[in-house]
Design an enzyme around this catalytic site. Structure first.
Site, short mmCIF file in Angstrom:
data_model
loop_
_atom_site.label_atom_id
_atom_site.label_comp_id
_atom_site.label_asym_id
_atom_site.label_seq_id
_atom_site.Cartn_x
_atom_site.Cartn_y
_atom_site.Cartn_z
N HIS B 218 83.39 101.20 -64.25
CA HIS B 218 82.41 100.53 -63.40
C HIS B 218 81.19 100.08 -64.20
O HIS B 218 80.67 98.99 -64.01
CB HIS B 218 82.00 101.49 -62.28
CG HIS B 218 81.12 100.86 -61.25
ND1 HIS B 218 81.61 100.27 -60.12
CD2 HIS B 218 79.77 100.72 -61.19
CE1 HIS B 218 80.61 99.80 -59.40
NE2 HIS B 218 79.49 100.05 -60.03
N HIS B 281 81.95 96.36 -53.64
CA HIS B 281 81.76 97.75 -53.19
C HIS B 281 83.02 98.18 -52.46
O HIS B 281 82.99 98.52 -51.28
CB HIS B 281 80.50 97.87 -52.32
CG HIS B 281 79.64 99.02 -52.71
ND1 HIS B 281 78.88 99.73 -51.82
CD2 HIS B 281 79.42 99.61 -53.91
CE1 HIS B 281 78.22 100.69 -52.45
NE2 HIS B 281 78.53 100.63 -53.72
N ASN B 282 84.14 98.12 -53.18
CA ASN B 282 85.46 98.28 -52.56
C ASN B 282 85.79 99.72 -52.18
O ASN B 282 86.13 100.01 -51.04
CB ASN B 282 86.53 97.74 -53.50
CG ASN B 282 86.30 96.28 -53.86
OD1 ASN B 282 85.65 95.56 -53.11
ND2 ASN B 282 86.81 95.85 -55.00
N GLN B 434 77.02 106.38 -50.17
CA GLN B 434 75.58 106.32 -50.01
C GLN B 434 75.25 105.79 -48.62
O GLN B 434 76.03 105.06 -48.04
CB GLN B 434 74.96 105.39 -51.06
CG GLN B 434 75.44 105.63 -52.47
CD GLN B 434 76.66 104.80 -52.85
OE1 GLN B 434 77.48 104.47 -52.00
NE2 GLN B 434 76.77 104.48 -54.11
N ASP B 460 67.44 98.22 -61.56
CA ASP B 460 67.66 98.92 -60.31
C ASP B 460 68.44 100.20 -60.56
O ASP B 460 69.12 100.35 -61.57
CB ASP B 460 68.41 98.04 -59.32
CG ASP B 460 69.89 98.00 -59.62
OD1 ASP B 460 70.25 97.58 -60.73
OD2 ASP B 460 70.70 98.40 -58.76
N GLU B 502 72.99 108.76 -56.44
CA GLU B 502 72.95 107.31 -56.21
C GLU B 502 72.21 106.99 -54.92
O GLU B 502 72.54 106.05 -54.21
CB GLU B 502 74.38 106.75 -56.23
CG GLU B 502 74.99 106.91 -57.61
CD GLU B 502 76.33 106.23 -57.80
OE1 GLU B 502 76.80 105.56 -56.88
OE2 GLU B 502 76.90 106.40 -58.90
N GLN B 504 69.83 105.37 -52.52
CA GLN B 504 69.59 103.93 -52.54
C GLN B 504 68.10 103.59 -52.63
O GLN B 504 67.24 104.47 -52.56
CB GLN B 504 70.17 103.32 -51.27
CG GLN B 504 71.66 103.54 -51.16
CD GLN B 504 72.42 102.70 -52.17
OE1 GLN B 504 72.42 101.49 -52.11
NE2 GLN B 504 73.08 103.36 -53.11
N ASP B 691 81.91 85.02 -61.65
CA ASP B 691 83.30 85.45 -61.53
C ASP B 691 83.33 86.91 -61.09
O ASP B 691 82.65 87.74 -61.66
CB ASP B 691 84.02 85.28 -62.88
CG ASP B 691 83.35 86.06 -63.98
OD1 ASP B 691 83.70 87.22 -64.20
OD2 ASP B 691 82.43 85.50 -64.64
N GLY B 728 79.09 88.03 -63.92
CA GLY B 728 80.39 88.37 -63.36
C GLY B 728 80.53 89.86 -63.24
O GLY B 728 79.67 90.62 -63.72
#
Lengths: 236, 927
Positions: B218, B281-282, B434, B460, B502, B504, B691, B728
C-alpha cells in the site's frame, strides 16, 4: 447607495457561508462571516449589523438532529441579543441548516423532519411565493434553485392557521421533493422579517448556474430574494 | 444496566429508515419480516435526578417529530458500538449537556429494533447478525443491551518489547510475519534481520511495525517498482518508471508536479494551480462499507490538503457485485452486494456532503467479479494561488500535528489492505476500519486556508498514521518525537498504538518555531487542536519516544531505501486480435431496451442525487443534465463563479475490455476519459490523467502480465494524446480466498481520471438533444469490435476483438474542440458502452426529443448500432451548419438522420417511443 452590513453566522460544520456571502455581495450588501464562537464571546457584534444570515451546512454533523446543537448554543448564549435584533425589524434569514436552527430556537414556527425518502437529496426545485408577511419573498417572481438536505420535511401542528397568518413564504411548485406539509419550502415569523427556507437561492445568482442553461433557460435567479432583503435593510 | 439511565427516542410518524430495512431483509431471503421499527437509544453512565431527565428530554426530543421514554425495553434487538469505536453522537450529547449546564457524565449511543413477522429465534439472530449490526464496529444483543462507556481511568502500558529476528531461520521469519500480520516477504524479512545484526540489537515492536507499514504494498508500491522479467527472460522497465518516463517525454508545460508528494499539480491559467488525486479504499469498504467509503473520501481530500491545496470537489467510482444476487450464492463471510452498495453510497455521501464539497463525477459498475471485493475509488481536486514551492522540513522545525484526536482506529490498515481477504477477514480486521468525522476535517481545511507561509512542509496522516507521515517527512532530515504528547480520544493507548493509529482527520506540518504561535492562534480560532510532538533534527535518524523511553530509533535511509527491490515474473497475455465476425441480432429494439436497462448503463440518478453537486456554485456542467435533469453528462465542468474559464473532469473505466485484452483496454479507457472532457468543451491539448489500478494478486504471473500490458497501453495512449499522468495509485491483491479453496480476483479495473482546461466556461456542451429538425452526425468510424462489449453480455458474439486504438484520434478531438468552442454545436455525446444505439437513445432521453435515423455508419447494422469502437461522438447541428462542421472537423463523418418531435426512436430495425426508452433507462419496469 448604502451597502448594509450582513453578518453570515457559521458554526462548526457550516459550509455554505461563502456561497451566501457571494450572493449577498451581488445583492448589494457587505457580508462578514462571523464564527459562532466569536459571536458567543462578544454578542455586541450583532449590534453593528443590519442583516443576519444563518448559513447552511451540517453544524455539529447534525448529531442530535439537524441544527439542534447550534440552536442550543444560540438560545443559551445570545438569545436576548437575537430577539432584540428581530424586534428592531432587521432582516434575518436562515437557509437549510439555518432554517432548522431558527425553528429550534423558536424564532420560526414548525419543525423539519427527515425527508420522506429517508435520505439526503440534491436536485433543483421551483419555488413560488404566495402572498405573505415576508419582507424577503412578498411579490417575488418564482425562483429556481437547488435543494441539498436530508432533513427538510416541514411539519406544523396547524398549517391552516399558519397560512391564514401570512407566514407561509415559499412553496415548492410542481414536485414536492421531501414530503413537506402543504409543499411548504419556507416560512416567516409573525413580523415578516425572519425567513427560513430549505432550498439554496445562493446557488443560483448567475445565469451560468442554471442546469438548463445549455437549453437556453435564463430565469428564476435566487439573487432576487437577497435583493429584497437588502432593500429592506437599506430602508431601516 | 448496573447503574445509569437510558432514553429511547422514536419517530412520531413512520421512521424513514424502517422501509429500507424491510426491503434489505427480504433481499437477504428473510421474507417473513413484515416490519422493522427503529429507535435511537442514548445511554447515560450515571443515575440522574428527575429535573435533569426533563432537561435532557427538552434537549434531545423534538415534540413535533419524536417521542421519548426512559423505560427499559423488554423485547427487540439492540445494537451498540464496540469499545474504542468513535461515537460522535455521544460527544455531541455531552457538549449539549455542558451548554445547558448539566454535569458531565459518560454517554454512549445505540439503536433498538423491533421486528414483526413470523420468525424463529434463529431468524431473529440472523437479521441482527447480517443486517442490523455491522459486527466490525457494533455488538448486538436482545434488548436491553449493556452499553460500554469510555474508561476514563485507563492507564497506558508504556512497555516496549524487543522482537528476536537476528537469529531466526527463513521459516521462522516467515512464521513471524504471519503471526504479526506483517505482510512482508522473505527477502524483506531477511533485509530487516541483516540490518539489526549490523545494529547489534533486536528491533522493538514499534520498529518492526513501522517497517511493515512503510514497506507495505500500500505504501511502497513494491510491484510497480519491481524488477520484472517475462518467462523468456526479457526484462521490463519497472512499471512506475514507465509511467514517469511517459510523463517526462510528453513534457507538458502545464504540469507543475507529477508523481511526487500527495497529488499531481497543474497550472492551466496564470496565478492558479490545481491539485488532483484519486485513491482506492477497497478492503475497508468490503468489511465496513459506510466507514470504509467514508474515510476513503476523507483520506483523498487530505491528500490534496497535503499538497497545500484547498479542496474544491470530489469524485467517486464504485464497483459492486450484482445487487440482486440470490442469498444462497453469497460466499461465506461476505456482505451482500446490496448492503455493500447502500453502505458505500451512504458513506461517500455523508463525508462529501458534510465537509461541503460537490461530488461531481463518477461511475457505478456491477459485475459478479466484485461480489467479495467491491472497489471504491475516491478522487479530490484542490485549488491554490500559485505560491513558491514549500522548502520541506528544516532542522529545528517543529513536528506539529493538527486536527483530530488519536484513538485505536484503523491499526495496521496499510498491511491489512495489502493482504488477501478470506471468510475471517471481517472478524480479525475490526481494528483496521477507521471512522470518519468530516466536520473536524472541514475545520482543518478552514484553518489551513489561513496558514499560508507559516509552514515549511505538510503531509496527511493516512495509511500507517504518524509512522508513515512523520517517517516520510523525516526522510534524510531525521526527527525526534514524543508520542505521549498527541491528544488522545481516550486514555490507555500503548506507544505503538499512538504511532501507528490511522485515526482520521490529522495533518502533520513542519513549522519553524517562530511561526508556531501564529499557527496555534489560527487553529484555536477554528476550534482545531494543534500540538507539537517534537522537532526535525537534521541527524537523519527517526527517534520516537514515550516520555523518556525510546521506543524506536531508525536510520531513515534504511526505512525508506532499505527494502530490497522485488523481482517478479510476468506471463504476457495473448489476446485475440485477428478476424472478427459481426454477430447476429434478431431484435435490435429489444436489445437496445435491454442495454438501457442494464445496471451498468441504466440511470444512476438514485446515486447521484444523494451527493451535493451544487455547493460552491461552481458546477457549470452537472452530472445530470437535460430537459428533466435526468440524462448523464459525459464529463462535468467546474468554473469559479467569477472566472470565465474552468476545467472538466471525465472518467474512463472498462474492466470487461480488461478481461479480454488489457493493453487495448488501457487505450480505450484513456480514449474514453479524454472523449468525456472533450465532449463538454475542454481543450484536448490541455489534459492530465490519473491512473488507478485495482488488480488481483500480481505474484500470479498471468495477473502481472495483464498489468504489464495495461501499463504499456497507458503509456502509448497518453503519448498519443499528449496527456501526461500526474499521479496514480495501485491497489493490488483484490482477491478473495473462498471456503472452496479457490481464489477469486477482481477483473482488471483501471480507472482513468482526465482533468482538462475549459477555455470558455460559457461555451460548454451537453448531450441532451435541443430542438427538432436538426441534423445528427457521427464523428469517427465504427468497426466490428465486440469483445468485452455490453452487447456481448446479452448475445453470443463468436471470435471478437477489443476496440483498437484510433490512429488519428487526437487530431480529430482537436478539430472537434474548435467546432464545440464556436458555440454552433448544440449537443455532443461520446459513444461508449452499448455503442451508437445507446448513445442516440441517451441523447433522446436527456432532451425528451425523437430521432429518425436513415443512414447507418457501417454496412452491418448490428455493428453500426452496438459495436463499441473508440474515437466516436454524435453531435446535433442546425442543418445550415452541416457543411461548416464537415469542412472544419473532416475525417470520418456520417450524417445519420435528424431530430424530431415524434417522441420516438425511428430507424432501420429499431422502433421505440422515447417513453419506452426513458422507462428502460430508469429501470421503471424492474422496480
Amino acid at each position: 447607495m448604502s451597502s448594509p452590513t450582513a453578518i453570515v453566522l457559521a458554526a462548526p460544520g457550516t459550509n455554505r457561508d461563502l456561497d451566501v456571502s457571494f450572493a449577498l455581495e451581488l445583492a448589494g450588501a457587505s457580508p462578514r462571516i462571523v464564527l459562532l464562537a466569536e459571536l458567543l464571546a462578544d454578542p455586541s457584534v450583532l449590534g453593528a449589523a443590519q442583516m443576519l444570515v444563518v448559513a447552511g451546512g451540517f453544524s455539529y454533523a447534525d448529531a442530535l438532529g439537524a441544527g439542534r446543537m447550534w440552536s442550543l448554543e444560540l438560545s443559551h448564549g445570545v438569545g436576548d441579543a437575537l430577539t432584540g435584533f428581530v424586534s428592531a425589524g432587521k432582516p434575518v434569514i436562515g437557509i437549510c441548516n439555518g432554517f432548522q436552527v431558527l425553528t429550534r430556537t423558536g424564532l420560526l414556527p414548525g419543525s423539519l423532519g427527515h425527508n420522506e425518502s429517508g435520505h439526503f437529496q440534491c436536485e433543483w426545485v421551483r419555488l413560488e411565493a404566495p402572498p405573505s408577511k415576508s419582507i424577503w419573498t412578498a411579490g417575488l417572481e418564482p425562483i429556481e434553485c437547488p435543494i441539498a438536505h436530508g432533513e427538510g420535511r416541514y411539519v406544523h401542528p396547524d398549517v391552516a392557521a399558519l397560512t391564514a397568518a401570512g407566514q407561509v413564504a415559499l412553496r415548492y411548485s410542481g414536485t414536492n421533493p421531501n414530503g413537506s406539509l402543504d409543499a411548504i419550502a419556507g416560512v416567516c415569523d409573525e413580523s415578516g422579517v425572519v425567513l427560513g427556507l430549505m432550498p439554496h437561492p445562493e446557488n443560483h445568482v448567475l445565469a451560468r448556474q442554471h442546469p438548463r442553461r445549455t437549453r437556453g433557460t435564463q430565469h428564476g435567479l435566487g439573487l432576487h430574494l437577497f435583493e429584497q432583503g437588502v432593500r429592506h435593510a437599506r430602508g431601516m | 444496566m448496573a447503574s445509569g439511565v437510558r432514553l429511547t427516542i422514536r419517530s412520531s410518524g413512520d421512521d424513514p429508515r424502517s422501509g429500507g430495512l424491510v426491503a434489505d431483509a427480504h433481499a437477504l431471503g428473510l421474507t417473513a419480516v413484515t416490519s422493522i421499527h427503529v429507535a435511537d437509544v442514548v445511554f447515560f453512565a450515571a443515575d440522574l435526578p428527575h429535573d435533569h431527565l426533563a432537561e435532557l428530554e427538552a434537549v434531545l426530543i423534538d415534540p413535533m417529530l419524536q417521542t421519548g421514554t426512559w423505560d427499559v425495553p423488554t423485547d427487540g434487538i439492540e445494537t451498540a458500538l464496540l469499545p474504542g469505536v468513535t461515537d460522535p453522537a455521544a460527544t455531541a450529547i455531552q457538549l449539549a449537556m455542558a451548554t445547558v449546564g448539566l454535569p458531565h457524565v459518560e454517554v454512549a449511543t445505540g439503536r433498538l429494533f423491533q421486528i414483526d413477522g413470523d420468525l424463529s429465534p434463529t431468524e431473529h439472530a440472523a437479521i441482527a447478525r447480517r443486517l442490523l449490526a455491522n459486527q466490525v464496529i457494533e455488538r448486538w444483543a436482545p434488548a436491553p443491551i449493556e452499553p460500554h462507556f469510555i474508561d476514563a481511568t485507563a492507564t497506558a502500558d508504556r512497555t516496549v518489547d524487543h522482537v528476536a529476528v537476528t537469529n531466526l531461520t527463513d521459516d521462522e521469519l516467515q512464521a513471524l510475519s504471519r503471526e504479526r500480520g506483517l505482510s512482508l516477504d522473505l527477502a524483506e524479512l531477511r533485509a530487516i534481520a541483516t540490518h539489526y545484526r549490523g545494529v547489534g540489537r533486536e528491533p522493538t515492536d514499534v520498529e518492526l511495525e513501522t517497517l511493515a507499514q512503510t514497506w507495505s504494498e500500500h505504501c511502497s508500491h513494491k510491484t510497480f517498482r519491481a524488477r520484472i522479467t517475462t518467462a523468456d527472460g526479457t526484462e521490463i522497465t519497472p512499471l512506475l518508471k514507465q509511467l514517469r518516463n511517459c510523463t517526462d517525454r510528453i513534457d507538458a508545460p502545464f504540469v507543475v508536479s507529477s508523481f511526487v508528494g500527495n497529488a499531481g499539480i497543474v497550472r492551466y491559467s496564470p496565478g492558479v494551480t490545481l491539485a488532483v488525486k484519486a485513491e482506492t479504499h477497497n478492503h475497508p469498504s468490503a468489511i465496513e462499507p459506510f466507514g470504509g467509503a467514508n474515510t476513503g473520501v476523507g483520506g483523498v481530500i487530505r491528500d490534496v490538503m497535503g499538497a497545500a491545496h484547498h479542496p474544491i470537489a470530489v469524485t467517486d467510482i464504485l464497483c459492486f457485485g450484482p445487487t440482486d444476487l440470490p442469498a444462497d450464492q453469497l460466499p461465506e463471510g461476505v456482505l451482500h452486494p446490496r448492503l455493500i452498495e447502500s453502505g458505500v453510497i451512504a458513506g461517500v455521501a455523508d463525508y462529501g456532503n458534510k465537509i461541503g464539497l460537490p461530488n461531481v463525477a463518477g461511475a457505478v459498475l456491477y459485475d459478479p467479479g466484485y461480489i467479495a471485493n467491491p472497489l471504491v475509488y475516491a478522487g479530490c481536486i484542490g485549488i491554490a494561488a500559485d505560491a513558491p514551492e514549500l522548502p520541506g522540513p528544516q532542522p529545528g522545525d517543529l513536528v506539529a500535528v493538527i486536527g483530530g484526536r488519536t484513538g485505536r482506529d484503523g491499526l495496521r490498515g496499510a498491511t491489512f489492505s495489502s493482504a488477501t481477504m478470506d471468510a475471517t477477514t471481517g472478524d480479525v480486521a475490526g481494528a483496521s476500519v477507521q471512522i470518519g468525522d468530516p466536520i473536524v476535517e472541514k475545520l482543518v481545511i478552514d484553518a489551513m486556508a489561513e496558514c499560508h507561509g507559516l509552514y515549511s512542509a505538510v503531509t496527511d496522516c493516512g495509511a500507517g498514521g504518524l509512522s508513515s507521515a512523520v517517517g516520510e517527512m523525516a526522510e534524510g532530515v531525521g526527527a525526534d518525537v514524543d508520542v505521549t504528547l498527541a491528544p488522545l480520544k481516550y486514555p490507555g493507548l500503548r506507544p505503538w498504538e499512538i504511532w501507528l493509529s490511522e485515526a482520521q482527520e490529522r495533518m502533520v506540518f513542519a513549522v519553524p518555531p517562530a511561526h508556531w504561535p501564529s499557527m496555534q492562534a489560527v487553529c484555536a480560532r477554528h476550534g482545531v487542536e494543534a500540538v507539537s510532538l517534537g522537532t526535525f533534527t537534521g541527524d537523519g535518524v527517526l527517534r520516537v519516544r514515550a516520555g523518556d523511553l525510546t521506543v524506536l530509533e531508525l536510520d531513515t535511509h534504511f526505512l525508506h531505501d532499505g527494502r530490497p527491490q522485488r523481482s517478479m515474473v510476468a506471463t504476457l497475455p495473448t489476446p485475440h486480435r485477428g478476424d472478427a465476425a459481426a454477430p447476429e441480432c434478431a431484435d435490435p429494439t429489444a436489445t437496445l431496451l435491454a442495454l438501457l436497462a442494464h445496471p451498468n448503463i441504466a440511470s444512476k440518478e438514485r446515486v447521484i442525487r444523494r451527493y451535493d453537486h451544487e455547493i460552491r456554485g461552481a458546477t457549470a456542467v452537472r452530472p445530470l443534465v437535460g430537459a428533466h435533469h435526468d440524462g448523464h453528462a459525459d464529463g462535468v465542468v467546474l468554473a469559479e463563479p467569477t472566472d470565465t474559464h474552468g476545467f472538466a473532469v471525465g472518467i474512463g473505466v472498462n474492466p470487461w475490455f480488461g478481461l479480454a485484452d488489457p493493453e487495448r483496454m488501457a487505450h480505450a479507457v484513456i480514449d474514453e476519459a479524454i472523449r468525456n472532457v472533450v465532449a463538454v468543451g475542454a481543450d484536448p491539448d490541455m489534459v492530465v490523467l490519473l491512473d488507478n489500478f485495482s488488480w488481483g494478486d500480481p505474484r500470479r504471473e498471468t495477473t502481472l502480465g495483464d498489468l504489464v500490458m495495461a501499463v504499456q497501453g497507458c503509456c502509448d495512449a497518453a503519448e498519443h494524446h499528449g496527456a501526461p499522468f500526474v499521479s496514480g495509485k495501485d491497489s493490488l491483491n483484490n482477491e478473495y480466498l473462498g471456503s472452496d479453496g479457490q481464489r477469486h480476483a477482481v477483473p482488471p479495473t483501471l480507472v482513468i481520471t482526465a482533468m482538462a482546461h475549459v477555455p470558455n466556461a460559457d461555451a460548454t456542451v451537453t448531450p441532451d438533444l435541443k430542438h427538432a429538425g436538426n441534423v445528427l452526425v457521427q464523428v469517427g468510424s465504427t468497426d466490428v469490435e465486440f469483445a468485452g462489449s455490453h452487447f456481448a453480455k446479452l448475445h453470443p458474439v463468436g471470435p471478437a476483438v477489443v476496440p483498437a486504438p484510433v490512429a488519428d484520434a487526437h487530431d480529430r478531438y482537436r478539430r472537434l474542440h474548435r467546432a464545440l468552442a464556436s458555440g454552433r454545436v448544440l449537443a455532443c455525446h461520446d459513444l461508449s458502452e452499448g455503442g451508437l444505439a445507446v448513445a442516440l437513445a441517451e441523447m433522446a432521453i436527456a432532451g425528451r426529443l425523437g430521432v429518425r435515423i436513415h443512414t447507418l455508419p457501417h454496412a452491418d447494422a448490428t455493428t453500426a448500432w452496438f459495436s463499441e469502437s473508440n474515437g466516436r461522438f454524435v453531435v446535433e447541428l442546425r442543418p445550415r451548419d452541416l457543411t461548416w462542421f464537415t469542412e472544419l472537423v473532416g475525417g470520418p463523418i456520417h450524417v445519420l438522420g435528424e431530430t424530431t418531435t415524434h417522441g420516438a426512436f425511428e430507424a432501420p430495425g429499431i422502433s421505440a417511443s422515447v417513453e419506452q426508452l426513458v422507462a428502460a433507462f430508469r429501470q421503471e419496469g424492474a422496480l
